[in-house]
Design a protein around this motif. Structure first.
Motif, short mmCIF file in Angstrom:
data_model
loop_
_atom_site.label_atom_id
_atom_site.label_comp_id
_atom_site.label_asym_id
_atom_site.label_seq_id
_atom_site.Cartn_x
_atom_site.Cartn_y
_atom_site.Cartn_z
N ARG A 49 -18.82 -8.20 4.07
CA ARG A 49 -17.84 -7.47 3.27
C ARG A 49 -17.20 -6.39 4.12
NH1 ARG A 49 -20.16 -4.28 -1.77
NH2 ARG A 49 -21.60 -3.60 -0.18
N PHE A 50 -15.91 -6.13 3.85
CA PHE A 50 -15.31 -4.91 4.40
C PHE A 50 -14.43 -4.27 3.35
CE2 PHE A 50 -11.57 -7.52 5.38
CZ PHE A 50 -10.49 -6.62 5.36
N THR A 51 -14.17 -3.01 3.54
CA THR A 51 -13.29 -2.26 2.66
C THR A 51 -12.26 -1.55 3.50
OG1 THR A 51 -13.20 -0.62 0.87
CG2 THR A 51 -14.75 -0.19 2.66
N ALA A 52 -11.18 -1.12 2.87
CA ALA A 52 -10.11 -0.43 3.57
C ALA A 52 -9.56 0.68 2.70
CB ALA A 52 -8.99 -1.39 3.95
N ALA A 53 -9.11 1.75 3.35
CA ALA A 53 -8.45 2.87 2.66
C ALA A 53 -7.76 3.71 3.72
CB ALA A 53 -9.43 3.70 1.85
N TYR A 54 -7.02 4.72 3.27
CA TYR A 54 -6.28 5.56 4.22
C TYR A 54 -7.22 6.60 4.85
CZ TYR A 54 -2.30 3.51 1.84
OH TYR A 54 -1.41 2.62 1.30
N SER B 140 -2.98 1.33 -1.32
CA SER B 140 -2.02 0.57 -2.13
C SER B 140 -2.33 -0.92 -2.03
CB SER B 140 -0.59 0.83 -1.65
OG SER B 140 -0.38 0.25 -0.37
N TYR B 141 -1.89 -1.66 -3.04
CA TYR B 141 -2.01 -3.12 -2.98
C TYR B 141 -1.28 -3.65 -1.75
CZ TYR B 141 -4.12 -4.08 -7.56
OH TYR B 141 -4.99 -4.20 -8.63
N GLU B 142 -0.15 -3.03 -1.43
CA GLU B 142 0.64 -3.47 -0.29
C GLU B 142 -0.14 -3.37 1.01
OE1 GLU B 142 3.30 -2.84 -3.65
OE2 GLU B 142 1.63 -1.70 -2.83
N ASP B 143 -0.88 -2.27 1.18
CA ASP B 143 -1.65 -2.13 2.42
C ASP B 143 -2.97 -2.91 2.37
OD1 ASP B 143 0.08 -0.72 4.08
OD2 ASP B 143 -0.40 1.17 3.10
N LEU B 144 -3.47 -3.22 1.18
CA LEU B 144 -4.57 -4.18 1.12
C LEU B 144 -4.11 -5.52 1.67
CD1 LEU B 144 -7.53 -4.78 0.02
CD2 LEU B 144 -6.31 -5.98 -1.81
N ALA B 145 -2.89 -5.92 1.31
CA ALA B 145 -2.34 -7.17 1.83
C ALA B 145 -2.23 -7.14 3.35
CB ALA B 145 -0.97 -7.44 1.20
N VAL C 254 -20.09 -22.36 5.80
CA VAL C 254 -18.71 -21.90 5.69
C VAL C 254 -18.62 -20.48 6.25
CG1 VAL C 254 -18.24 -23.30 3.64
CG2 VAL C 254 -19.02 -20.95 3.37
N THR C 255 -17.40 -20.07 6.56
CA THR C 255 -17.15 -18.71 7.02
C THR C 255 -16.39 -17.98 5.92
OG1 THR C 255 -17.03 -19.46 9.32
CG2 THR C 255 -16.11 -17.29 8.82
N TRP C 256 -16.88 -16.80 5.54
CA TRP C 256 -16.29 -16.07 4.44
C TRP C 256 -16.13 -14.59 4.81
CZ3 TRP C 256 -19.23 -12.01 2.55
CH2 TRP C 256 -20.58 -12.03 2.88
N THR C 257 -15.22 -13.94 4.13
CA THR C 257 -15.06 -12.49 4.20
C THR C 257 -14.74 -12.00 2.80
OG1 THR C 257 -14.25 -12.51 6.49
CG2 THR C 257 -13.73 -10.57 5.16
N TYR C 258 -15.46 -10.96 2.38
CA TYR C 258 -15.26 -10.37 1.05
C TYR C 258 -14.56 -9.03 1.27
CZ TYR C 258 -16.69 -8.73 -3.67
OH TYR C 258 -16.73 -8.27 -4.95
N VAL C 259 -13.37 -8.88 0.69
CA VAL C 259 -12.57 -7.67 0.88
C VAL C 259 -12.65 -6.81 -0.37
CG1 VAL C 259 -10.31 -6.77 1.52
CG2 VAL C 259 -10.98 -9.07 2.25
N ALA C 260 -13.17 -5.59 -0.23
CA ALA C 260 -13.32 -4.69 -1.36
C ALA C 260 -12.32 -3.54 -1.24
CB ALA C 260 -14.74 -4.12 -1.42
N PRO C 261 -11.43 -3.36 -2.20
CA PRO C 261 -10.54 -2.20 -2.20
C PRO C 261 -11.32 -0.94 -2.59
CG PRO C 261 -10.27 -3.45 -4.21
CD PRO C 261 -11.23 -4.23 -3.35
N PRO C 262 -10.67 0.21 -2.58
CA PRO C 262 -11.34 1.42 -3.07
C PRO C 262 -11.81 1.25 -4.52
CG PRO C 262 -9.35 2.00 -1.89
CD PRO C 262 -9.33 0.51 -2.04
N PRO C 263 -12.89 1.89 -4.90
CA PRO C 263 -13.43 1.69 -6.25
C PRO C 263 -12.59 2.32 -7.36
CG PRO C 263 -14.74 3.31 -5.04
CD PRO C 263 -13.79 2.72 -4.06
N LEU C 264 -11.77 3.32 -7.04
CA LEU C 264 -11.03 4.02 -8.10
C LEU C 264 -9.53 4.04 -7.84
CD1 LEU C 264 -13.41 7.08 -8.65
CD2 LEU C 264 -13.21 5.02 -10.08
N HIS D 291 -12.12 -13.60 0.24
CA HIS D 291 -12.26 -13.33 -1.20
C HIS D 291 -11.90 -11.87 -1.46
CE1 HIS D 291 -14.41 -14.08 -5.15
NE2 HIS D 291 -14.23 -12.77 -5.17
N VAL D 292 -10.85 -11.65 -2.23
CA VAL D 292 -10.47 -10.29 -2.63
C VAL D 292 -11.37 -9.89 -3.79
CG1 VAL D 292 -8.62 -8.79 -3.43
CG2 VAL D 292 -8.11 -10.67 -1.86
N GLY D 293 -12.29 -8.98 -3.52
CA GLY D 293 -13.33 -8.65 -4.47
C GLY D 293 -13.10 -7.33 -5.18
N GLY D 294 -14.19 -6.77 -5.67
CA GLY D 294 -14.12 -5.55 -6.46
C GLY D 294 -14.65 -4.34 -5.71
#
Length: 213
Positions: free
Chosen positions: A208-213, A187-192, A148-158, A102-105
């Motif tokens: 949940r996990f998050t990613a950034a540079y 970037s959206y590209e690196d979130l992908a 079920v098995t789930w993963t929630y992906v949170a991008p940077p907040p700003l 799940h691509v979250g907030g």
């Protein structure tokens, strides 16, 4: 190679996840509400009419999927929780349920004070409904996703925008990943890239996990 269903494959995040998965040799089904508007997706993508909030759509697509990606947007607060609830309810009854990504907030991530960014007094009002909806979805996964098995992906907040695919990022869990200047950027590209990496090499199951540079 995995069979991946992407709900919301026509959107900003979903289209990039679709392209990244196809580029790595995965079989991708783009489940969208308007198939006629997805001619920009890569060759080889199967496009079907589908809705993550529809029991029927999820039930029809589940048997052929290893993973179901939720990358939807554009609705009111109830959209994201309804999608999460639909997938959990339908998939827990499947003999071999696909994993949910799940691509979250990013606003669900925690500030240094330990409270979600969406609770900050200066949080933009125009984003509040979607932020609360994504928080509702995360709460549902955490409390009601047995079976079920789930993963929630949170991008940077700003600082999260379309940009360059570098193939590099760092991950965290409940707080944004920051650089030496305290910025959390992706970037959206690196979130992908991060999403497809997680599909190929699971590290954050039922969390949940998050990613950034």
């Amino acid at each position: 190679m995995s069979d991946i269903v992407v709900f919301g494959a026509g959107g900003t995040a979903g289209s990039r996840i679709t392209a990244e998965a196809v580029s790595r040799g995965h079989r991708v089904t783009a489940a969208v509400r308007r198939p006629e508007a997805t001619n920009y997706l890569p060759a080889g993508v199967r496009v079907v009419t589908g809705d993550a909030t529809s029991d029927r759509s999820v039930r029809e697509l589940a048997p052929e999927a290893d993973v179901m990606v939720v990358a939807i947007g554009g609705g009111d607060r109830s959209l994201w929780r309804e999608a999460a609830e639909t997938l959990v309810t339908v998939l827990r009854d499947q003999p071999n349920p696909p994993r949910i990504i799940h691509v979250g907030g990013g606003s669900t991530l925690l500030t240094p004070k330990g409270t979600p960014y969406l609770e900050e007094p200066d949080f933009p009002e125009e984003y509040r409904d979607s932020a609360l909806g994504q928080a509702d979805a995360l709460a549902l996964y955490r409390s009601s996703a047995d079976g079920v098995t789930w993963t929630y992906v949170a991008p940077p907040p700003l600082e999260f925008h379309p940009g360059e695919r570098t193939g590099h990022y760092r991950t965290g869990t409940d707080r944004p990943v920051t650089d030496a200047q305290g910025r959390s950027v992706l970037s959206y590209e690196d979130l992908a890239v991060a999403v497809v990496d997680e599909i190929e090499h699971p590290r954050f199951e039922n969390m949940r996990f998050t990613a950034a540079y």
